[in-house]
Design a protein around this motif. Structure first.
Motif, PDB file in Angstrom:
ATOM      1  N   ASP A 104       1.032  -1.381   0.169  1.00 13.35           N
ATOM      2  CA  ASP A 104      -0.368  -0.050   0.422  1.00 13.35           C
ATOM      3  C   ASP A 104       1.201   1.903   0.155  1.00 13.35           C
ATOM      4  N   ARG A 105       1.887   1.422   0.790  1.00 12.64           N
ATOM      5  CA  ARG A 105       3.001   2.398   1.111  1.00 12.64           C
ATOM      6  C   ARG A 105       3.484   2.395  -0.345  1.00 12.64           C
ATOM      7  N   LEU A 106       3.872   2.083  -1.138  1.00  7.68           N
ATOM      8  CA  LEU A 106       4.722   2.015  -2.228  1.00  7.68           C
ATOM      9  C   LEU A 106       4.131   1.805  -3.708  1.00  7.68           C
ATOM     10  N   ILE A 107       2.772   1.475  -3.557  1.00 10.52           N
ATOM     11  CA  ILE A 107       2.110   2.312  -4.816  1.00 10.52           C
ATOM     12  C   ILE A 107       1.495   3.289  -4.286  1.00 10.52           C
ATOM     13  N   ASP A 108       1.115   3.760  -3.057  1.00  9.57           N
ATOM     14  CA  ASP A 108       0.952   5.129  -3.082  1.00  9.57           C
ATOM     15  C   ASP A 108       1.903   6.251  -3.096  1.00  9.57           C
ATOM     16  N   GLY A 109       3.049   5.197  -3.137  1.00  9.51           N
ATOM     17  CA  GLY A 109       4.165   6.427  -2.949  1.00  9.51           C
ATOM     18  C   GLY A 109       4.624   7.220  -4.485  1.00  9.51           C
ATOM     19  N   MET A 110       3.738   5.414  -5.381  1.00 18.38           N
ATOM     20  CA  MET A 110       4.457   5.556  -6.833  1.00 18.38           C
ATOM     21  C   MET A 110       3.291   6.932  -7.611  1.00 18.38           C
ATOM     22  N   LEU A 111       2.245   6.810  -7.272  1.00 16.77           N
ATOM     23  CA  LEU A 111       1.127   7.358  -7.687  1.00 16.77           C
ATOM     24  C   LEU A 111       1.357   9.079  -7.037  1.00 16.77           C
ATOM     25  N   GLU A 112       1.012   8.969  -6.185  1.00 16.49           N
ATOM     26  CA  GLU A 112       2.258  10.663  -4.932  1.00 16.49           C
ATOM     27  C   GLU A 112       3.269  11.045  -5.920  1.00 16.49           C
ATOM     28  N   ARG A 113       4.375  10.612  -6.237  1.00 16.47           N
ATOM     29  CA  ARG A 113       5.238  10.710  -7.567  1.00 16.47           C
ATOM     30  C   ARG A 113       4.688  10.915  -8.508  1.00 16.47           C
ATOM     31  N   GLY A 114       3.441  10.642  -9.696  1.00 12.55           N
ATOM     32  CA  GLY A 114       3.217  10.635 -10.436  1.00 12.55           C
ATOM     33  C   GLY A 114       4.207   9.707 -11.768  1.00 12.55           C
ATOM     34  N   ILE A 115       4.102   8.727 -10.599  1.00 12.53           N
ATOM     35  CA  ILE A 115       5.114   7.169 -11.236  1.00 12.53           C
ATOM     36  C   ILE A 115       3.914   6.360 -11.698  1.00 12.53           C
ATOM     37  N   LYS A 116       3.704   5.620 -12.869  1.00 11.95           N
ATOM     38  CA  LYS A 116       2.471   4.328 -13.246  1.00 11.95           C
ATOM     39  C   LYS A 116       2.801   3.279 -12.781  1.00 11.95           C
ATOM     40  N   PRO A 117       2.577   2.382 -11.528  1.00 14.95           N
ATOM     41  CA  PRO A 117       2.875   1.579 -10.808  1.00 14.95           C
ATOM     42  C   PRO A 117       2.846  -0.300 -12.579  1.00 14.95           C
ATOM     43  N   TYR A 118       3.353  -0.285 -12.240  1.00 14.12           N
ATOM     44  CA  TYR A 118       3.171  -1.991 -13.381  1.00 14.12           C
ATOM     45  C   TYR A 118       3.090  -2.956 -12.989  1.00 14.12           C
ATOM     46  N   ALA A 119       3.106  -3.717 -12.529  1.00 18.10           N
ATOM     47  CA  ALA A 119       2.930  -4.567 -11.519  1.00 18.10           C
ATOM     48  C   ALA A 119       2.918  -6.097 -11.813  1.00 18.10           C
ATOM     49  N   THR A 120       3.811  -7.546 -11.117  1.00 16.88           N
ATOM     50  CA  THR A 120       4.179  -8.711 -11.643  1.00 16.88           C
ATOM     51  C   THR A 120       3.746  -9.248 -10.535  1.00 16.88           C
ATOM     52  N   LEU A 121       3.150 -10.149 -10.818  1.00 23.32           N
ATOM     53  CA  LEU A 121       2.619 -10.877  -9.152  1.00 23.32           C
ATOM     54  C   LEU A 121       3.713 -11.890  -9.276  1.00 23.32           C
ATOM     55  N   TYR A 122       4.113 -12.351  -9.862  1.00 23.75           N
ATOM     56  CA  TYR A 122       5.306 -13.879  -9.761  1.00 23.75           C
ATOM     57  C   TYR A 122       6.592 -13.367 -10.753  1.00 23.75           C
ATOM     58  N   HIS A 123       7.578 -13.476 -10.060  1.00 22.42           N
ATOM     59  CA  HIS A 123       8.699 -13.111 -10.237  1.00 22.42           C
ATOM     60  C   HIS A 123       9.949 -14.348  -9.995  1.00 22.42           C
ATOM     61  N   TRP A 124       9.300 -15.414  -9.035  1.00 24.02           N
ATOM     62  CA  TRP A 124      10.422 -16.939  -8.838  1.00 24.02           C
ATOM     63  C   TRP A 124       9.976 -16.889  -7.147  1.00 24.02           C
ATOM     64  N   ASP A 125       9.939 -15.994  -6.525  1.00 24.94           N
ATOM     65  CA  ASP A 125      10.391 -16.197  -5.361  1.00 24.94           C
ATOM     66  C   ASP A 125       8.786 -17.320  -4.532  1.00 24.94           C
ATOM     67  N   LEU A 126       8.992 -18.017  -5.391  1.00 26.49           N
ATOM     68  CA  LEU A 126       7.911 -19.284  -4.843  1.00 26.49           C
ATOM     69  C   LEU A 126       8.118 -19.334  -2.866  1.00 26.49           C
ATOM     70  N   PRO A 127       6.584 -18.987  -2.652  1.00 30.01           N
ATOM     71  CA  PRO A 127       6.609 -19.341  -0.826  1.00 30.01           C
ATOM     72  C   PRO A 127       7.211 -21.214  -1.263  1.00 30.01           C
ATOM     73  N   SER A 128       7.579 -21.282   0.432  1.00 25.59           N
ATOM     74  CA  SER A 128       8.436 -22.690   0.678  1.00 25.59           C
ATOM     75  C   SER A 128       7.515 -23.524   0.639  1.00 25.59           C
ATOM     76  N   PRO A 129       6.337 -23.351   1.477  1.00 27.82           N
ATOM     77  CA  PRO A 129       5.667 -24.772   1.772  1.00 27.82           C
ATOM     78  C   PRO A 129       5.211 -24.461   0.725  1.00 27.82           C
ATOM     79  N   LEU A 130       5.305 -24.076  -0.421  1.00 30.44           N
ATOM     80  CA  LEU A 130       4.142 -24.446  -2.459  1.00 30.44           C
ATOM     81  C   LEU A 130       5.158 -25.650  -2.661  1.00 30.44           C
ATOM     82  N   GLN A 131       5.734 -25.201  -2.418  1.00 28.66           N
ATOM     83  CA  GLN A 131       7.290 -26.388  -2.849  1.00 28.66           C
ATOM     84  C   GLN A 131       7.405 -27.343  -2.652  1.00 28.66           C
ATOM     85  N   ASP A 132       7.201 -27.798  -1.380  1.00 30.78           N
ATOM     86  CA  ASP A 132       6.884 -28.829  -0.472  1.00 30.78           C
ATOM     87  C   ASP A 132       5.696 -29.866  -0.581  1.00 30.78           C
TER      88      ASP A 132
END
Length: 438
Positions: A104-132
């Motif tokens: 929330d802080r990060l995205i709001d910080g982008m918008l406050e600075r006039g920066i458009k947020p382009y998000a990615t859901l998954y960039h390789w850091d799979l939760p370990s319990p799912l790897q199990d």
């Protein structure tokens, strides 16, 4: 300074920078769960110098100054990724409020600075319990990922300019399950074949989940190479065709046409999930845009002694970056034109492009690299490719996966001991092109 101008790209072209959560955030506290990269990096022999992402660039705390760098550079947009284990530590189930608060802080910080947020859901850091539970080898990951996508859409979707499901599925699947170079580090054909399909099936289920919850402007980010033969022999041409199928056409064909290349479905027939063909309508759900990450070419020769895929990559004679990748701007032009001609009329974005270089705050080779690749984008546009944006990789020097902190891709130098940020000359080149004509 660049010899090209922002106006050369038109008024609606988006210039941005890109990062990934595990590579810069650090902050492995406040309820964040473990990921496959935490354990992989702590296993001796997997990562240069045994480096981990525990501290990285401490973007978790220093994000305001990093967003200031993006704004002051004149960039329009910031391509970042959510850390699944920071939001849902177990991969499924309970949500971590501290993780929600951070983004929330990060995205709001982008918008406050006039920066458009382009998000990615998954960039390789799979939760370990799912790897199990098998991770990307388990078909159930499509449901786990869809549930995660629902959370993103409901909590952040109304503030995101664009959302990508997966970053570089070739790396998620083939590099990590067949070549074993990235987490989880498998070298197993069955594991790779299943991951190659499940990562795209999960992409499709996430697209459905995002759309059902009101998210807009959805895509995926594919890493592509210019696959070329090492010689003019028919054998090497065929090798390049197979290399192209592995690196490019599996993902382009699956996502955009609902079909996999026969060069691979034959050799992988015994290892692919039963009935995978029935999933292809989900794999190829309609998108709003396509992201392309480009760094170099692949040069192939025939290697009949190799099992399964009788090919081998060889080093070319072009100038190379510090990580050993050939500098080949023409390959970017060729790929953008090919994708727009043969696969889709969707808007295209170059979502990553950059080079590793040894330097302090002066990096003239990197500035030239960026200029040459921006010219390659202009050339592709002149040939009809609908390229709408370009994101430099990367904003910061960061944790470069299996290379640890040994390779530096940043526009901004990071002193990992003090976390001091120092803009490089490549940053100043972008700033000179962008800042006064935003």
């Amino acid at each position: 300074m660049f010899s090209i101008h922002r106006q050369d790209f038109g008024t609606d072209f988006t210039f941005g920078v890109a990062t990934a959560a595990f590579q810069i955030e650090g902050g492995q506290r406040d309820g964040r769960g473990p990921s496959i990269w935490d354990s992989f990096s702590r296993t001796p022999g997997n990562v240069h110098n045994g480096d981990t992402g525990a501290e990285a660039c401490n973007h978790y705390e220093l994000w305001p100054q990093d967003l200031d760098l993006i704004r002051d550079g004149g960039f329009d947009a910031y391509r970042f990724s959510f850390a699944w284990p920071r939001l849902i530590p177990g991969g499924t189930g309970a949500v971590n409020q501290a993780g929600l608060d951070f983004y929330d802080r990060l995205i709001d910080g982008m918008l406050e600075r006039g920066i458009k947020p382009y998000a990615t859901l998954y960039h390789w850091d799979l939760p370990s319990p799912l790897q199990d539970k098998g991770g990307w080898m388990n078909r159930d990951i499509a449901n786990w990922f869809a549930d995660y996508a629902v959370l993103i859409a409901q909590k952040f979707g109304d503030r995101l300019e664009a959302t990508a499901t997966i970053n570089e599925p070739w790396c998620v699947a083939f590099l990590s399950h067949f070549l074993g170079i990235h987490a989880p580090g498998y070298r197993d054909l069955r594991a790779a074949a299943r991951a190659m399909h499940h990562v795209l099936f999960a992409h499709g289920t996430a697209i459905d989940a995002l759309r059902a919850n009101g998210a807009k402007n959805l895509g995926i980010v594919l890493n592509l190479e210019k696959s070329e033969p090492a010689s003019d022999s028919e054998e090497d041409k065929q090798a390049a065709n197979v290399g192209d199928a592995i690196f490019n056409r599996w993902y382009l064909g699956g996502v955009l046409k609902g079909e996999y290349p026969t060069e691979l479905t034959g050799p992988l027939a015994a290892y692919l999930p039963d009935g995978y063909e029935e999933d292809m309508a989900v794999v190829s759900r309609p998108l709003d845009w396509l992201g392309i990450n480009y760094y170099t070419r692949g040069l192939y020769k025939s290697a009949p002694d190799q099992p399964v895929f009788p090919i081998a990559q060889v080093k070319g004679d072009l100038e190379k970056t510090d990580i050993g990748w050939e500098i080949y701007p023409q390959g970017l032009t060729d790929l953008l034109v090919r994708v727009s001609r043969d696969y889709t009329k969707l808007p295209l974005y170059v979502t990553e492009n950059g080079m590793a270089e040894v330097e302090g705050d002066s990096d003239p080779r990197r500035a030239k690299y960026y200029e040459d690749h921006l010219k390659a984008v202009l050339s592709a546009r002149e040939q009809g490719a609908d390229v709408r944006g370009y994101f430099a990789w990367s904003l910061l020097d960061n944790y470069e996966w299996a290379e640890g902190y040994n390779k530096r891709f940043g526009l901004v130098h990071v002193d990992y001991q003090t976390q001091q940020r120092t803009p490089k000359s490549s940053y100043r080149a972008f700033q000179g092109m962008l800042h006064n004509s935003r």
